[in-house]
Design a protein around this motif. Structure first.
Motif, PDB file in Angstrom:
ATOM      1  N   ILE A   1       0.834  -1.312  -0.266  1.00  0.00           N
ATOM      2  CA  ILE A   1      -0.147  -0.162   0.080  1.00  0.00           C
ATOM      3  C   ILE A   1       0.857   1.157   0.009  1.00  0.00           C
ATOM      4  CG2 ILE A   1      -1.377   1.342   1.421  1.00  0.00           C
ATOM      5  CD1 ILE A   1      -3.111  -1.375   2.290  1.00  0.00           C
ATOM      6  N   PHE A   2       2.083   1.344   0.742  1.00  0.00           N
ATOM      7  CA  PHE A   2       2.928   2.665   0.696  1.00  0.00           C
ATOM      8  C   PHE A   2       3.648   2.442  -0.280  1.00  0.00           C
ATOM      9  CE2 PHE A   2       2.558   2.030   5.575  1.00  0.00           C
ATOM     10  CZ  PHE A   2       2.145   3.456   5.936  1.00  0.00           C
ATOM     11  N   LEU A   3       3.980   1.503  -1.238  1.00  0.00           N
ATOM     12  CA  LEU A   3       4.606   1.548  -2.340  1.00  0.00           C
ATOM     13  C   LEU A   3       3.903   2.095  -3.255  1.00  0.00           C
ATOM     14  CD1 LEU A   3       6.926   0.895  -4.322  1.00  0.00           C
ATOM     15  CD2 LEU A   3       5.889  -1.189  -4.669  1.00  0.00           C
ATOM     16  N   ILE A   4       2.334   1.662  -3.504  1.00  0.00           N
ATOM     17  CA  ILE A   4       1.464   2.115  -4.443  1.00  0.00           C
ATOM     18  C   ILE A   4       1.068   3.619  -4.059  1.00  0.00           C
ATOM     19  CG2 ILE A   4      -1.054   2.083  -5.090  1.00  0.00           C
ATOM     20  CD1 ILE A   4      -0.864  -0.954  -4.731  1.00  0.00           C
ATOM     21  N   LYS A   5       0.997   4.186  -3.114  1.00  0.00           N
ATOM     22  CA  LYS A   5       1.001   5.675  -2.805  1.00  0.00           C
ATOM     23  C   LYS A   5       2.435   6.246  -2.960  1.00  0.00           C
ATOM     24  CE  LYS A   5      -3.380   5.450  -2.094  1.00  0.00           C
ATOM     25  NZ  LYS A   5      -4.223   6.184  -3.058  1.00  0.00           N
ATOM     26  N   GLY A   6       3.397   5.762  -3.067  1.00  0.00           N
ATOM     27  CA  GLY A   6       4.709   6.614  -3.181  1.00  0.00           C
ATOM     28  C   GLY A   6       5.218   6.839  -2.186  1.00  0.00           C
ATOM     29  N   SER A   7       4.985   6.354  -0.920  1.00  0.00           N
ATOM     30  CA  SER A   7       5.576   6.795   0.177  1.00  0.00           C
ATOM     31  C   SER A   7       6.907   5.891   0.548  1.00  0.00           C
ATOM     32  CB  SER A   7       4.827   7.025   1.375  1.00  0.00           C
ATOM     33  OG  SER A   7       4.339   5.829   1.646  1.00  0.00           O
ATOM     34  N   ILE A   8       7.103   4.820   0.020  1.00  0.00           N
ATOM     35  CA  ILE A   8       8.282   4.124   0.031  1.00  0.00           C
ATOM     36  C   ILE A   8       8.647   3.498  -1.220  1.00  0.00           C
ATOM     37  CG2 ILE A   8       6.892   2.127   0.454  1.00  0.00           C
ATOM     38  CD1 ILE A   8       8.887   1.139   2.809  1.00  0.00           C
ATOM     39  N   SER A   9       9.918   3.116  -1.363  1.00  0.00           N
ATOM     40  CA  SER A   9      10.475   2.600  -2.579  1.00  0.00           C
ATOM     41  C   SER A   9      10.562   1.147  -2.503  1.00  0.00           C
ATOM     42  CB  SER A   9      11.960   3.016  -2.842  1.00  0.00           C
ATOM     43  OG  SER A   9      12.756   2.655  -1.913  1.00  0.00           O
ATOM     44  N   LYS A  10      10.870   0.639  -3.639  1.00  0.00           N
ATOM     45  CA  LYS A  10      11.062  -1.004  -3.750  1.00  0.00           C
ATOM     46  C   LYS A  10      12.414  -1.337  -2.941  1.00  0.00           C
ATOM     47  CE  LYS A  10       8.794  -1.333  -8.183  1.00  0.00           C
ATOM     48  NZ  LYS A  10       8.951  -1.565  -9.744  1.00  0.00           N
ATOM     49  N   ALA A  11      13.122  -0.512  -3.144  1.00  0.00           N
ATOM     50  CA  ALA A  11      14.696  -0.883  -2.374  1.00  0.00           C
ATOM     51  C   ALA A  11      14.148  -0.690  -0.828  1.00  0.00           C
ATOM     52  CB  ALA A  11      15.712   0.098  -2.594  1.00  0.00           C
ATOM     53  N   GLN A  12      13.597   0.241  -0.306  1.00  0.00           N
ATOM     54  CA  GLN A  12      13.137   0.218   1.251  1.00  0.00           C
ATOM     55  C   GLN A  12      12.211  -1.022   1.475  1.00  0.00           C
ATOM     56  OE1 GLN A  12      11.406   3.848   0.946  1.00  0.00           O
ATOM     57  NE2 GLN A  12      13.111   4.782   2.249  1.00  0.00           N
ATOM     58  N   ILE A  13      11.592  -1.507   0.687  1.00  0.00           N
ATOM     59  CA  ILE A  13      10.726  -2.751   1.021  1.00  0.00           C
ATOM     60  C   ILE A  13      11.447  -3.906   1.044  1.00  0.00           C
ATOM     61  CG2 ILE A  13       8.994  -4.185  -0.040  1.00  0.00           C
ATOM     62  CD1 ILE A  13       7.396  -1.949  -1.165  1.00  0.00           C
ATOM     63  N   ALA A  14      12.334  -4.022   0.124  1.00  0.00           N
ATOM     64  CA  ALA A  14      13.391  -5.242   0.000  1.00  0.00           C
ATOM     65  C   ALA A  14      14.166  -5.180   1.317  1.00  0.00           C
ATOM     66  CB  ALA A  14      14.390  -5.204  -1.026  1.00  0.00           C
ATOM     67  N   SER A  15      14.573  -4.081   1.726  1.00  0.00           N
ATOM     68  CA  SER A  15      15.437  -3.958   2.686  1.00  0.00           C
ATOM     69  C   SER A  15      14.777  -4.388   4.231  1.00  0.00           C
ATOM     70  CB  SER A  15      15.833  -2.458   3.070  1.00  0.00           C
ATOM     71  OG  SER A  15      16.728  -2.262   4.245  1.00  0.00           O
ATOM     72  N   ASN A  16      13.412  -3.935   4.138  1.00  0.00           N
ATOM     73  CA  ASN A  16      12.613  -4.360   5.391  1.00  0.00           C
ATOM     74  C   ASN A  16      12.487  -5.718   5.390  1.00  0.00           C
ATOM     75  OD1 ASN A  16      12.050  -1.675   6.161  1.00  0.00           O
ATOM     76  ND2 ASN A  16      10.388  -1.517   4.970  1.00  0.00           N
ATOM     77  N   ILE A  17      12.174  -6.383   4.159  1.00  0.00           N
ATOM     78  CA  ILE A  17      11.986  -7.790   4.189  1.00  0.00           C
ATOM     79  C   ILE A  17      13.128  -8.606   4.564  1.00  0.00           C
ATOM     80  CG2 ILE A  17      11.153  -9.866   2.864  1.00  0.00           C
ATOM     81  CD1 ILE A  17       9.223  -7.667   1.461  1.00  0.00           C
ATOM     82  N   PHE A  18      14.200  -8.396   3.860  1.00  0.00           N
ATOM     83  CA  PHE A  18      15.406  -9.114   4.161  1.00  0.00           C
ATOM     84  C   PHE A  18      16.202  -9.200   5.268  1.00  0.00           C
ATOM     85  CE2 PHE A  18      15.066  -9.249  -0.802  1.00  0.00           C
ATOM     86  CZ  PHE A  18      14.779 -10.650  -0.913  1.00  0.00           C
ATOM     87  N   SER A  19      15.960  -7.740   5.716  1.00  0.00           N
ATOM     88  CA  SER A  19      16.841  -7.499   7.115  1.00  0.00           C
ATOM     89  C   SER A  19      16.098  -8.262   8.054  1.00  0.00           C
ATOM     90  CB  SER A  19      16.837  -6.008   7.546  1.00  0.00           C
ATOM     91  OG  SER A  19      15.529  -5.340   7.477  1.00  0.00           O
TER      92      SER A  19
END
Length: 114
Positions: free
Chosen positions: A47-65
Motif C-alpha cells: 500500500i505504501f509503495l502504491i501511494k509512493g511513500s516508500i521505494s522498492k529498495a526500502q521494501i526489500a531492505s525491510n523484508i530481507f533485514s
C-alpha cells in the motif's frame, strides 16, 4: 505518523498481545498468527509503495533485514521459532523514512481518507 500507520501498528500490537498470551499459556505461538502478521505487513508495504511513500529498495531492505535477523536469532538460540517469526512479521510493518524533513501533508498519503 498518519492514521493508517497507527492502524497498522494497532494490528501488529494486537497480534503480539495474542502471541504473548498463547506463548505464556501454551508455550507455543500459533503459525496462523505469525503468518497473518507477516502477510498483513507485506500488504502494508505494498500500500505504501502504491501511494509512493516508500521505494522498492526500502521494501526489500525491510523484508530481507527482518528475515536475516529472524534466522540469525533463531540459529544462535536467542529466540524460539515462533518468536523469531513474530519478530519478522513486526519488521515487515516498518516503514523507513527518508532523511529529508517531511511535513505531515507530504508524509502521509492517506490523510485525506481519515
Amino acid at each position: 505518523m498518519c492514521a493508517l500507520e497507527m492502524l497498522f501498528i494497532g494490528i501488529a500490537l494486537a497480534f503480539c498481545f495474542y502471541a504473548s498470551y498463547t506463548d505464556l499459556k501454551e508455550g507455543k505461538i500459533k503459525n496462523w498468527a505469525n503468518f497473518t502478521l507477516i502477510y498483513a505487513g507485506l500488504l502494508s508495504q505494498l500500500i505504501f509503495l502504491i501511494k509512493g511513500s516508500i521505494s522498492k529498495a526500502q521494501i526489500a531492505s525491510n523484508i530481507f533485514s527482518g528475515a536475516f535477523l529472524m534466522i540469525l536469532l533463531h540459529w544462535f538460540g536467542a529466540l524460539a521459532a515462533g518468536d523469531a517469526k513474530m519478530l519478522w512479521g513486526c519488521r515487515c510493518y516498518c516503514r523507513r523514512r527518508s532523511s529529508e524533513h517531511h511535513t505531515l501533508s507530504s508524509e502521509c498519503p492517506f490523510q485525506h481518507c481519515w
